[in-house]
Design an enzyme around this catalytic site. Structure first.
Site, PDB file in Angstrom:
ATOM      1  N   TYR A 126      -2.299  -1.519  10.515  1.00 16.86           N
ATOM      2  CA  TYR A 126      -2.300  -1.686   8.871  1.00 16.86           C
ATOM      3  C   TYR A 126      -0.850  -1.333   8.388  1.00 16.86           C
ATOM      4  CZ  TYR A 126      -3.976  -1.310   4.284  1.00 16.86           C
ATOM      5  OH  TYR A 126      -4.246  -1.428   2.883  1.00 16.86           O
ATOM      6  N   SER A 128       0.890  -1.160  -0.119  1.00 13.97           N
ATOM      7  CA  SER A 128      -0.030  -0.118   0.032  1.00 13.97           C
ATOM      8  C   SER A 128       1.078   1.145  -0.020  1.00 13.97           C
ATOM      9  CB  SER A 128      -0.800   0.061   1.172  1.00 13.97           C
ATOM     10  OG  SER A 128      -1.528   1.258   1.549  1.00 13.97           O
TER      11      SER A 128
HETATM   12  N1  LIG Z   1      -8.640  -0.272  -1.742  1.00 16.04           N
HETATM   13  C1  LIG Z   1      -7.812   0.683  -1.280  1.00 16.04           C
HETATM   14  O1  LIG Z   1      -7.889   1.857  -1.246  1.00 16.04           O
HETATM   15  C2  LIG Z   1      -6.221  -0.003  -0.920  1.00 16.04           C
HETATM   16  C3  LIG Z   1      -5.429   0.639  -0.987  1.00 16.04           C
HETATM   17  C4  LIG Z   1      -3.973   0.051  -0.686  1.00 16.04           C
HETATM   18  C5  LIG Z   1      -3.822  -1.319  -0.648  1.00 16.04           C
HETATM   19  N2  LIG Z   1      -5.119  -2.065  -0.587  1.00 16.04           N
HETATM   20  C6  LIG Z   1      -4.788  -3.412  -0.216  1.00 16.04           C
HETATM   21  O2  LIG Z   1      -5.308  -4.157  -1.490  1.00 16.04           O
HETATM   22  C7  LIG Z   1      -5.721  -5.421  -1.124  1.00 16.04           C
HETATM   23  C8  LIG Z   1      -7.186  -5.599  -1.530  1.00 16.04           C
HETATM   24  O3  LIG Z   1      -7.863  -4.691  -0.957  1.00 16.04           O
HETATM   25  P1  LIG Z   1      -9.462  -4.267  -1.386  1.00 16.04           P
HETATM   26  O4  LIG Z   1      -9.643  -2.991  -1.409  1.00 16.04           O
HETATM   27  O5  LIG Z   1      -9.596  -4.899  -2.862  1.00 16.04           O
HETATM   28  O6  LIG Z   1     -10.225  -5.065  -0.199  1.00 16.04           O
HETATM   29  P2  LIG Z   1     -11.690  -5.605  -0.327  1.00 16.04           P
HETATM   30  O7  LIG Z   1     -12.213  -5.656   0.961  1.00 16.04           O
HETATM   31  O8  LIG Z   1     -12.732  -5.007  -1.292  1.00 16.04           O
HETATM   32  O9  LIG Z   1     -11.492  -7.218  -0.766  1.00 16.04           O
HETATM   33  C9  LIG Z   1     -10.536  -7.957   0.027  1.00 16.04           C
HETATM   34  C10 LIG Z   1     -10.936  -9.364  -0.219  1.00 16.04           C
HETATM   35  O10 LIG Z   1     -10.190 -10.297   0.604  1.00 16.04           O
HETATM   36  C11 LIG Z   1     -11.007 -11.289   1.169  1.00 16.04           C
HETATM   37  N3  LIG Z   1     -10.591 -11.775   2.484  1.00 16.04           N
HETATM   38  C12 LIG Z   1     -10.466 -10.965   3.707  1.00 16.04           C
HETATM   39  N4  LIG Z   1     -10.027 -11.771   4.410  1.00 16.04           N
HETATM   40  C13 LIG Z   1      -9.595 -12.993   4.103  1.00 16.04           C
HETATM   41  C14 LIG Z   1      -8.993 -14.034   4.637  1.00 16.04           C
HETATM   42  N5  LIG Z   1      -8.908 -14.270   5.984  1.00 16.04           N
HETATM   43  N6  LIG Z   1      -8.696 -15.070   3.754  1.00 16.04           N
HETATM   44  C15 LIG Z   1      -9.042 -14.971   2.401  1.00 16.04           C
HETATM   45  N7  LIG Z   1      -9.701 -13.733   1.804  1.00 16.04           N
HETATM   46  C16 LIG Z   1      -9.935 -12.810   2.668  1.00 16.04           C
HETATM   47  C17 LIG Z   1     -12.264 -10.657   1.170  1.00 16.04           C
HETATM   48  O11 LIG Z   1     -13.355 -11.483   1.416  1.00 16.04           O
HETATM   49  C18 LIG Z   1     -12.414  -9.742   0.067  1.00 16.04           C
HETATM   50  O12 LIG Z   1     -12.936 -10.366  -1.102  1.00 16.04           O
HETATM   51  C19 LIG Z   1      -5.740  -5.358   0.306  1.00 16.04           C
HETATM   52  O13 LIG Z   1      -4.412  -5.962   0.603  1.00 16.04           O
HETATM   53  C20 LIG Z   1      -5.741  -4.100   0.789  1.00 16.04           C
HETATM   54  O14 LIG Z   1      -5.005  -3.977   2.009  1.00 16.04           O
HETATM   55  C21 LIG Z   1      -6.324  -1.507  -0.873  1.00 16.04           C
END
Ligand SMILES: NC(=O)c1ccc[n+]([C@@H]2O[C@H](COP(=O)([O-])OP(=O)(O)OC[C@H]3O[C@@H](n4cnc5c(N)ncnc54)[C@H](O)[C@@H]3O)[C@@H](O)[C@H]2O)c1
Length: 259
Positions: free
Chosen positions: A158, A144
């Site tokens: 986080y 991130s």
């Molecule tokens: N959205 C943002 O702004 C952002 C920014 C930087 C980094 N990220 C990172 O990107 C990645 C994806 O984020 P997103 O925004 O698509 O999140 P999201 O919450 O929309 O999707 C995350 C997915 O991971 C699954 N998940 C959660 N816990 C789990 C577990 N224990 N085992 C298996 N699957 C599991 C959830 O069911 C979901 O389908 C994450 O690692 C997040 O930290 C997100």
């Protein structure tokens, strides 16, 4: 099929039931990969698979919890049983719990670290011997902008998980380059997924917060899941054959902006 940048490749994507993981699964499949969609929410994983299959492409799913060592091992074994091998692992599953550090319980801490850092570690641990034996493989881990010292309120743990995965990824890249295995970290900014919409909605004035965050990005908006999927696809493909140990920041210029 849109292209053949991942022709004949077998890819695992965790957290591919929604958000940027789902966008990645579609993008990888459209470039010829057979995709194993792994998620803790089975219904969502099934839906991603059916979206892929609707386009006449190949995918399968497995319900797993990345905090379970057994599930991580099973993911690798069952993907090999289904598709014969694993070429690409895209560790995308992640969560955020926004709280002041003093309000974080040990359980919260272990959950955030367990999903964002320990899970990718265990999946790498189980897939690396297989990749080493085959003399090739690609790991794309998800950091991130918070991996790099950026922060938003109430995200200390986080940040710790995302800084930890930066170190893990660079270490794996250095230890496994000699076996033809690449490992890189993808560092997205705010991206319009259920995770970040949940964050905005937890604030007093979500619409104002969305506008303010978008305006901080020199390119004038936050990322879409497709922006991130394209970067993941690049790192997973042979176009990145000479790239290992890097952090690819996809942030519309945010972290380069002079405060
Ligand atoms: N959205 C943002 O702004 C952002 C920014 C930087 C980094 N990220 C990172 O990107 C990645 C994806 O984020 P997103 O925004 O698509 O999140 P999201 O919450 O929309 O999707 C995350 C997915 O991971 C699954 N998940 C959660 N816990 C789990 C577990 N224990 N085992 C298996 N699957 C599991 C959830 O069911 C979901 O389908 C994450 O690692 C997040 O930290 C997100």
């Amino acid at each position: 099929m849109a292209g053949n940048r991942l022709a004949d490749k077998v890819a695992i994507i965790t957290g591919a039931g929604r958000g940027m993981g789902r966008a990645g699964a579609l993008a990888f499949a459209r470039e010829g990969a057979r995709v194993m969609v792994a998620d803790i929410i089975e219904e969502n994983a099934k839906e991603t698979v059916s979206l892929i299959k609707t386009e006449g492409l190949e995918a399968n799913y497995l319900k797993i919890d990345v905090t379970s060592s057994d599930d991580c091992q099973r993911l690798i074994e069952q993907t090999i049983a289904w598709a014969g091998r694993v070429d690409i692992v895209y560790n995308n599953a992640g969560i955020s719990i926004a709280k002041r550090t003093e309000d974080y319980t040990l359980e919260d801490f272990e959950r955030v670290i367990g999903i964002n850092l320990r899970g990718p570690f265990m999946i790498c641990k189980y897939v690396l011997p297989h990749m080493r034996e085959r003399g090739s493989g690609v790991i794309v881990n998800t950091g991130s902008i918070n991996s790099l010292g950026s922060t938003n309120p109430l995200h200390a743990v986080y940040n710790a998980s995302k800084a930890g995965i930066l170190g893990l990824t660079k270490g794996i890249a250095m230890d496994y380059a000699q076996y033809g295995i690449r490992a890189n970290l993808l560092c997205p900014t705010y991206t319009s997924t259920p995770m970040v919409e949940g964050y905005f909605n937890s604030l007093e004035d979500p619409a104002a917060a969305r506008r303010e965050v978008a305006s901080k990005h020199p390119l004038g908006r936050i990322a879409t899941p497709d922006d991130i999927a394209k970067a993941a696809l690049f790192l997973a493909s042979d176009e990145a054959a000479f790239i290992t140990g890097i952090t690819l920041i996809v942030d519309g210029g945010l972290t380069s902006r002079f405060a």
